[in-house]
Enzyme design. Structure first.
Site, PDB file in Angstrom:
ATOM      1  N   ASP A  10       0.789  -1.138   0.042  1.00 17.48           N
ATOM      2  CA  ASP A  10       0.025   0.133   0.009  1.00 17.48           C
ATOM      3  C   ASP A  10       0.893   1.209   0.065  1.00 17.48           C
ATOM      4  O   ASP A  10       0.889   2.167   0.801  1.00 17.48           O
ATOM      5  CB  ASP A  10      -0.856  -0.010   1.266  1.00 17.48           C
ATOM      6  CG  ASP A  10      -0.204   0.234   2.589  1.00 17.48           C
ATOM      7  OD1 ASP A  10       0.803  -0.272   2.514  1.00 17.48           O
ATOM      8  OD2 ASP A  10      -0.733   0.352   3.564  1.00 17.48           O
ATOM      9  N   ASP A  15       6.884   1.401   2.012  1.00 14.63           N
ATOM     10  CA  ASP A  15       6.518   0.364   0.818  1.00 14.63           C
ATOM     11  C   ASP A  15       7.468   0.844  -0.198  1.00 14.63           C
ATOM     12  O   ASP A  15       7.947  -0.202  -0.879  1.00 14.63           O
ATOM     13  CB  ASP A  15       5.064   0.503   0.654  1.00 14.63           C
ATOM     14  CG  ASP A  15       4.175   0.230   1.585  1.00 14.63           C
ATOM     15  OD1 ASP A  15       3.487  -0.677   1.975  1.00 14.63           O
ATOM     16  OD2 ASP A  15       4.114   1.628   2.209  1.00 14.63           O
ATOM     17  N   ASN A  39      -2.191   2.769   3.490  1.00 14.40           N
ATOM     18  CA  ASN A  39      -1.709   4.078   3.851  1.00 14.40           C
ATOM     19  C   ASN A  39      -2.620   5.347   3.272  1.00 14.40           C
ATOM     20  O   ASN A  39      -2.647   6.209   3.809  1.00 14.40           O
ATOM     21  CB  ASN A  39      -0.166   4.168   3.444  1.00 14.40           C
ATOM     22  CG  ASN A  39       0.749   3.378   4.243  1.00 14.40           C
ATOM     23  OD1 ASN A  39       0.588   3.354   5.603  1.00 14.40           O
ATOM     24  ND2 ASN A  39       1.663   3.025   3.590  1.00 14.40           N
ATOM     25  N   THR A 124       3.004  -5.981   3.095  1.00 14.05           N
ATOM     26  CA  THR A 124       3.525  -4.700   3.678  1.00 14.05           C
ATOM     27  C   THR A 124       2.242  -3.801   3.971  1.00 14.05           C
ATOM     28  O   THR A 124       2.485  -2.668   4.377  1.00 14.05           O
ATOM     29  CB  THR A 124       4.376  -4.226   3.112  1.00 14.05           C
ATOM     30  OG1 THR A 124       4.170  -3.627   1.606  1.00 14.05           O
ATOM     31  CG2 THR A 124       5.715  -5.132   2.759  1.00 14.05           C
ATOM     32  N   PHE A 165      -0.363  -0.393  12.604  1.00 14.28           N
ATOM     33  CA  PHE A 165      -1.325   0.150  11.593  1.00 14.28           C
ATOM     34  C   PHE A 165      -1.824  -0.931  10.879  1.00 14.28           C
ATOM     35  O   PHE A 165      -3.251  -1.100  10.376  1.00 14.28           O
ATOM     36  CB  PHE A 165      -0.603   1.347  10.890  1.00 14.28           C
ATOM     37  CG  PHE A 165      -1.634   1.758   9.895  1.00 14.28           C
ATOM     38  CD1 PHE A 165      -2.699   2.471  10.157  1.00 14.28           C
ATOM     39  CD2 PHE A 165      -1.265   1.248   8.320  1.00 14.28           C
ATOM     40  CE1 PHE A 165      -3.184   3.088   8.789  1.00 14.28           C
ATOM     41  CE2 PHE A 165      -1.918   1.817   7.257  1.00 14.28           C
ATOM     42  CZ  PHE A 165      -2.954   2.573   7.595  1.00 14.28           C
ATOM     43  N   ASN A 166      -0.955  -1.952  10.146  1.00 16.48           N
ATOM     44  CA  ASN A 166      -1.464  -2.784   9.167  1.00 16.48           C
ATOM     45  C   ASN A 166      -2.726  -3.612   9.581  1.00 16.48           C
ATOM     46  O   ASN A 166      -3.543  -3.924   8.974  1.00 16.48           O
ATOM     47  CB  ASN A 166      -0.208  -3.723   8.738  1.00 16.48           C
ATOM     48  CG  ASN A 166       0.290  -2.773   7.681  1.00 16.48           C
ATOM     49  OD1 ASN A 166       0.206  -1.995   7.345  1.00 16.48           O
ATOM     50  ND2 ASN A 166       1.777  -3.376   7.299  1.00 16.48           N
ATOM     51  N   HIS A 233       9.719   0.509   8.009  1.00 14.91           N
ATOM     52  CA  HIS A 233       8.883  -0.559   8.560  1.00 14.91           C
ATOM     53  C   HIS A 233       8.949  -1.856   7.422  1.00 14.91           C
ATOM     54  O   HIS A 233       9.284  -2.806   7.693  1.00 14.91           O
ATOM     55  CB  HIS A 233       7.473  -0.339   9.048  1.00 14.91           C
ATOM     56  CG  HIS A 233       7.236   0.702  10.079  1.00 14.91           C
ATOM     57  ND1 HIS A 233       7.564   0.599  11.459  1.00 14.91           N
ATOM     58  CD2 HIS A 233       6.921   1.824   9.761  1.00 14.91           C
ATOM     59  CE1 HIS A 233       7.247   1.633  11.868  1.00 14.91           C
ATOM     60  NE2 HIS A 233       6.823   2.629  10.995  1.00 14.91           N
ATOM     61  N   ASP A 234       8.602  -1.340   6.211  1.00 19.42           N
ATOM     62  CA  ASP A 234       8.342  -2.445   5.267  1.00 19.42           C
ATOM     63  C   ASP A 234       9.490  -2.960   4.652  1.00 19.42           C
ATOM     64  O   ASP A 234       9.432  -4.018   4.169  1.00 19.42           O
ATOM     65  CB  ASP A 234       7.282  -1.965   4.240  1.00 19.42           C
ATOM     66  CG  ASP A 234       6.034  -1.359   4.744  1.00 19.42           C
ATOM     67  OD1 ASP A 234       5.546  -2.110   5.847  1.00 19.42           O
ATOM     68  OD2 ASP A 234       5.338  -0.745   4.137  1.00 19.42           O
TER      69      ASP A 234
END
Length: 305
Positions: A10, A15, A39, A124, A165-166, A233-234
């Site tokens: 996303d 990402d 996102n 992700t 979040f995810n 993060h991703d």
């Protein structure tokens, strides 16, 4: 032999960085990119995925398929406050970035997975497409080697005190994924908030090739992190695939909270006190942050453009 993967994503700034690594590292064979609302809305995440794929000249090699517009049950809540209204501000990609393929994400995922003997899924964003895929085409499960998923936390969240979040975006999809029986590597905030890109690393990106300048532009518009660094993060999913020796993991059973004040929380059976000793996830719990920074710069420096 390169690791065959599909990214369900996303974009989103981190990402975009993860896609950059997956597209350019010779030890990763990226077969398909599917997009999901997260996102930002799915129309924007699809455009952003196309921009990255075309930026690296892979528009005719790596298909992009648009996916779910909203979570399975929970109302959609984006992260534009973190990633900007477009999801990828800070660099002008131009208007020539192509279009997604005609197949919707779930169908594209099915076809790509069934065409391979064993393949790794790398989600992700929220896991909506993955949950829909398993519900509609359960036969794909035997063709999936593992799922390396960015999301979740055992040590505190970034949406609520407990949820990341995810998983928070679509906890019902996360529950379906964790109950799928497929080996899962949980790449959550437990390591991504340790592997911060330092200010020095970010500055060096801007002095590199065009890929570095692109990433520098995006990352400096990223409203996540602090003066001590910014979390990518991703990107940790790709780092895990390439350098698992730099990440400490612990096998455990992970449940997903789908309602109440802890909605979106991952609950890990850390003591192995329940589930009769069974595990469904390899949870990443520590990482070599210095090595992550060095690797990130090395990866970008090798991109010829």
């Amino acid at each position: 032999m390169a690791t065959k993967i599909i990214m369900d994503t996303d974009p989103g700034i981190d990402d975009a960085a993860a896609l950059t690594m997956a597209i350019n590292d010779p030890n990763i064979d990226l077969k398909l990119v599917t997009t999901v609302a997260g996102n930002v809305t799915v129309d924007k995440t699809t455009i952003n995925a196309l921009k990255i794929v075309h930026f690296f000249g892979k528009g005719d090699q790596i298909p992009v398929a648009a996916g779910a517009e909203q979570p399975l049950i929970k109302p959609f809540e984006d992260a534009a406050r973190i990633h900007g209204e477009s999801g990828m501000p800070g660099y002008d990609f131009g208007d020539d970035y192509g279009k997604p393929i005609d197949k919707p994400a779930v169908e594209a995922l099915h076809d790509a997975i069934m065409a391979e003997d064993q393949i790794t899924l790398v989600p992700t964003g929220s896991y909506t497409n993955i949950a829909l895929l398993f519900s509609e085409y359960p036969e794909v499960k035997s063709h999936i080697k593992q799922i390396v998923a960015m999301g979740g936390s055992l040590s505190g969240g970034n949406m609520t005190s407990t949820s990341e979040f995810n998983v928070f975006t679509d906890p019902d999809a996360a529950k379906i994924m964790y109950n799928s029986g497929i080996p899962i590597v949980t790449v959550g905030l437990d390591i991504t908030l340790k592997a911060l890109l330092t200010a020095d690393t970010i500055e060096k990106l801007g002095q590199m090739n065009e890929a570095g300048k692109m990433l520098h532009g995006l990352i400096t518009h990223y409203n996540d992190g602090s003066n001590t660094g910014r979390p990518m993060h991703d990107v940790n999913t790709i780092f895990y695939l390439l350098h698992p020796e730099a990440i400490k993991t612990k096998d455990m059973w992970v449940d997903v909270q789908t309602d109440g004040p802890a909605i979106g929380a991952l609950v890990g059976d850390i003591r192995g006190a329940y589930h009769d000793g069974k595990t469904n996830a390899k949870v990443c719990v520590d990482i070599d942050a210095d090595y992550f920074n060095k690797w990130f710069l090395d990866e970008v420096s090798k991109i010829k453009m």
